[in-house]
Design a protein around this motif. Sequence first.
Motif, mmCIF file in Angstrom:
data_model
loop_
_atom_site.group_PDB
_atom_site.id
_atom_site.type_symbol
_atom_site.label_atom_id
_atom_site.label_comp_id
_atom_site.label_asym_id
_atom_site.label_seq_id
_atom_site.Cartn_x
_atom_site.Cartn_y
_atom_site.Cartn_z
ATOM 1 N N ALA A 121 0.855 -1.180 0.000
ATOM 2 C CA ALA A 121 0.000 0.000 0.000
ATOM 3 C C ALA A 121 0.888 1.225 0.000
ATOM 4 O O ALA A 121 1.816 1.336 0.800
ATOM 5 C CB ALA A 121 -0.903 0.001 1.225
ATOM 6 N N SER A 122 0.615 2.142 -0.918
ATOM 7 C CA SER A 122 1.409 3.366 -0.977
ATOM 8 C C SER A 122 0.470 4.569 -1.024
ATOM 9 O O SER A 122 -0.543 4.562 -1.720
ATOM 10 C CB SER A 122 2.327 3.365 -2.202
ATOM 11 N N ILE A 123 0.827 5.585 -0.264
ATOM 12 C CA ILE A 123 0.017 6.801 -0.208
ATOM 13 C C ILE A 123 0.418 7.677 -1.382
ATOM 14 O O ILE A 123 1.586 8.013 -1.559
ATOM 15 C CB ILE A 123 0.244 7.534 1.126
ATOM 16 N N GLN A 124 -0.584 8.046 -2.194
ATOM 17 C CA GLN A 124 -0.323 8.896 -3.359
ATOM 18 C C GLN A 124 -1.271 10.084 -3.310
ATOM 19 O O GLN A 124 -2.394 10.011 -3.786
ATOM 20 C CB GLN A 124 -0.507 8.109 -4.645
ATOM 21 N N GLY A 125 -0.806 11.156 -2.697
ATOM 22 C CA GLY A 125 -1.637 12.346 -2.567
ATOM 23 C C GLY A 125 -2.791 12.090 -1.618
ATOM 24 O O GLY A 125 -2.593 11.782 -0.449
#
Length: 161
Positions: A121-125
Amino acid sequence: MPSFDTVCEPNLVEVKNAVDNTAKEIATRFDFKGTSAAIEIKDKDITVFGDTDFQLGQVQDILTSKLTKRNVDVRFLDKGKVERIGGDKVRQVLKVRSGIESEAAKKVQKAIKESKLKLQASIQGDAVRVTGAKRDDLQAAMALIRKEIADLPLSFNNFRD
């Protein structure tokens, strides 16, 4: 690699329509005649006016019923504090949430890591992208996110194989 985005996006057109319908109902209801009860929307802020706290609650009840009829989740609204304005009048600002705040995004990321699924899981904005090798794992992650983060009206889009 299969992936999807977890987002928090309201349908702003439907929110505006619900506010307009609420304003029409306030104008025609007998118990609001001669009062300062009103509702207006600017960008993503809905302002509710009334003579008393009770009247604010009535207007908000009408708004929530109009929102649910239009399939807009009520959890998109962040209620501000009730402010006193000139005389005995009150107002309250309801902010329409859009995008996932960083704390909620970190909660989503943490829930996926603790689930022991083979996902990243990666936070993108203001969204969280979840990637993994199997579609089944991604669908399990969607169910997990819905269960763990119940206070936010999250939706999933951009599902790719």
